[in-house]
Design a protein around this motif. Sequence first.
Motif, PDB file in Angstrom:
ATOM      1  N   MET A  80      21.739  -7.124  46.350  1.00  0.00           N
ATOM      2  CA  MET A  80      20.776  -7.229  45.253  1.00  0.00           C
ATOM      3  C   MET A  80      19.360  -6.967  45.741  1.00  0.00           C
ATOM      4  N   TYR A  81      19.020  -7.473  46.905  1.00  0.00           N
ATOM      5  CA  TYR A  81      17.698  -7.207  47.467  1.00  0.00           C
ATOM      6  C   TYR A  81      17.494  -5.711  47.679  1.00  0.00           C
ATOM      7  N   LEU A  82      18.545  -5.038  48.151  1.00  0.00           N
ATOM      8  CA  LEU A  82      18.432  -3.600  48.388  1.00  0.00           C
ATOM      9  C   LEU A  82      18.226  -2.852  47.067  1.00  0.00           C
ATOM     10  N   ARG A  83      18.908  -3.272  46.012  1.00  0.00           N
ATOM     11  CA  ARG A  83      18.756  -2.598  44.719  1.00  0.00           C
ATOM     12  C   ARG A  83      17.332  -2.771  44.188  1.00  0.00           C
ATOM     13  N   SER A 291      23.311 -20.592  43.772  1.00  0.00           N
ATOM     14  CA  SER A 291      22.186 -20.791  42.841  1.00  0.00           C
ATOM     15  C   SER A 291      21.204 -19.627  42.940  1.00  0.00           C
ATOM     16  N   GLY A 292      20.910 -19.179  44.155  1.00  0.00           N
ATOM     17  CA  GLY A 292      20.010 -18.045  44.328  1.00  0.00           C
ATOM     18  C   GLY A 292      20.557 -16.782  43.695  1.00  0.00           C
ATOM     19  N   ILE A 293      21.870 -16.563  43.827  1.00  0.00           N
ATOM     20  CA  ILE A 293      22.496 -15.376  43.245  1.00  0.00           C
ATOM     21  C   ILE A 293      22.466 -15.441  41.721  1.00  0.00           C
ATOM     22  N   MET A 300      17.344  -9.866  37.503  1.00  0.00           N
ATOM     23  CA  MET A 300      17.561  -8.417  37.575  1.00  0.00           C
ATOM     24  C   MET A 300      18.069  -7.867  36.252  1.00  0.00           C
ATOM     25  N   ALA A 301      18.868  -8.648  35.543  1.00  0.00           N
ATOM     26  CA  ALA A 301      19.352  -8.198  34.232  1.00  0.00           C
ATOM     27  C   ALA A 301      18.194  -8.095  33.244  1.00  0.00           C
ATOM     28  N   ILE A 302      17.331  -9.119  33.229  1.00  0.00           N
ATOM     29  CA  ILE A 302      16.169  -9.086  32.343  1.00  0.00           C
ATOM     30  C   ILE A 302      15.229  -7.951  32.727  1.00  0.00           C
ATOM     31  N   GLY A 312      25.987  -3.283  37.886  1.00  0.00           N
ATOM     32  CA  GLY A 312      25.708  -4.542  38.566  1.00  0.00           C
ATOM     33  C   GLY A 312      26.888  -5.021  39.379  1.00  0.00           C
ATOM     34  N   MET A 313      28.092  -4.879  38.809  1.00  0.00           N
ATOM     35  CA  MET A 313      29.293  -5.281  39.544  1.00  0.00           C
ATOM     36  C   MET A 313      29.522  -4.384  40.761  1.00  0.00           C
ATOM     37  N   GLN A 314      29.163  -3.114  40.631  1.00  0.00           N
ATOM     38  CA  GLN A 314      29.329  -2.205  41.760  1.00  0.00           C
ATOM     39  C   GLN A 314      28.405  -2.581  42.902  1.00  0.00           C
TER      40      GLN A 314
END
Length: 477
Positions: A80-83, A291-293, A300-302, A312-314
């Motif tokens: 997620m950080y990379l995205r 919790s962080g995730i 990220m969704a917002i 997102g799942m990928q």
Amino acid sequence: MPTEYEAGIWSLVPILLSLILAFWTRDAVFSLLFGCVIGVMIAGYDPATGLVHLFRTSLCTDDFIWVTLIELCVGVLVAMYLRTGVMNAISNLAIKRIHSARSAGGFTWIMGLCVFFSDYFSPIFIGPVARPVTDKHRVSREMLAYILDSCSAPVCTIIPLSGWAVYIAALLAGHGAIGSAEQGMTVFLYSIPYNLYGWLAVTMAGLIAFQLIPNFGPMRKAEFRARTTGKLLRDGAVPLSGGEFDQILEKADGSPNLWIYFLIPNLIVISIAVGSFFATGKTLILEAFISGILYLSLAMAIGRQFKSVSDGMQVAMNGIKAIVPAALILAAAFSMNTLSKSLGAPQFVLSIVSPWMSAEMLPFVTFATASVISFVTGTSWGTYAIMTPFVLPMAIAYSGGDVSSFVLLTVGALVGGGLSGDHCSPISETACLSSFAAASDHMDHVITQLPYAISMILISGLIYLALGFSMAPAMAV
């Protein structure tokens, strides 16, 4: 294994074969699995049946599932950080202020001192942040893994704000004058100055990171290769971090908001981890990561960082796939750990050294024995559980029933010994996590770190030998 055996010297054969093969082939998973096959045959099983029993016993446990879930969460969080692009943004900020390999290594070491509450969280948080900076300045991946590893468990044993302190205090309780866990915590706190290996390991890593003392052994070759050729990994090395992270593309929409996508999720993780320690005495690392995730997924969704639900799942799946190499080594290490204990390796080592445990020799023998057992089993905590009921009553008895400075010395030797063997063992969980976080070849990390660990073990052992003779109670001499 479901049953315990007394295999005597044969109990050491599986791990010794695994170590020889690992250093020869540089393939930790193959070597550990080969050792497991030999071990189950020593226990009287055929290889197929024995491995099934071993895997069910060692991998269907709360501990393995817990550690594996932490790794999965780390993979997802890093993905997620990379995205969002925050990793590159932070690295670019650091690169602007760090202008040399010395500063890059020192920066990593200082970060390690700051993350003192969990030996698991430390490398997997610091590694992805520091790696782009150390890569920029041609610091080898082996060096990065060494700094991460040396600032994980060693720091936790000398800064008592972690689950380590609570666990050791609980083990000390109930022996002689140590009547409760609170008294056990007091004894542990006063024993910290005697944890020589912990202090030396952290200090040595800092001196190496800041290039105040020269590298030696395989690490010197690794650093020379990185500095002169730019090769951060040796030819043929297999990083413990999968290539799936490289497939994650940033969302190109300008500079990411570091507060929303990095600082807040990390504050959530740290707050829950540290807060749970003070509130309950347990460091809820897995709950902190989850919790962080959850927060970051919502943010990220917002913020439309995902093109769709499937996108997102990928991203999450790429993060999970990237940790598979580390999970495989961890599974093999857990299996070997269970096998060694089931064959009676720790008890065999204790039976050999017990005749040497006079008052003068007790601190030295405690340190040396704990080093061997933790190296063979790959676990500090398991070593403490095995050895505390054995050496602590002896130290208290030699001190006339009091918790004297000699008792504190023995506790420090036990803590440092359990730490030292685990620090240089290829089946150590923190070694695996450090290799993963540094994207280093695991056996390259072990081989380059080993001379540093051994030098600190030798220095610590000599000091314990001298202190044992000078501090042994007069009534026991």
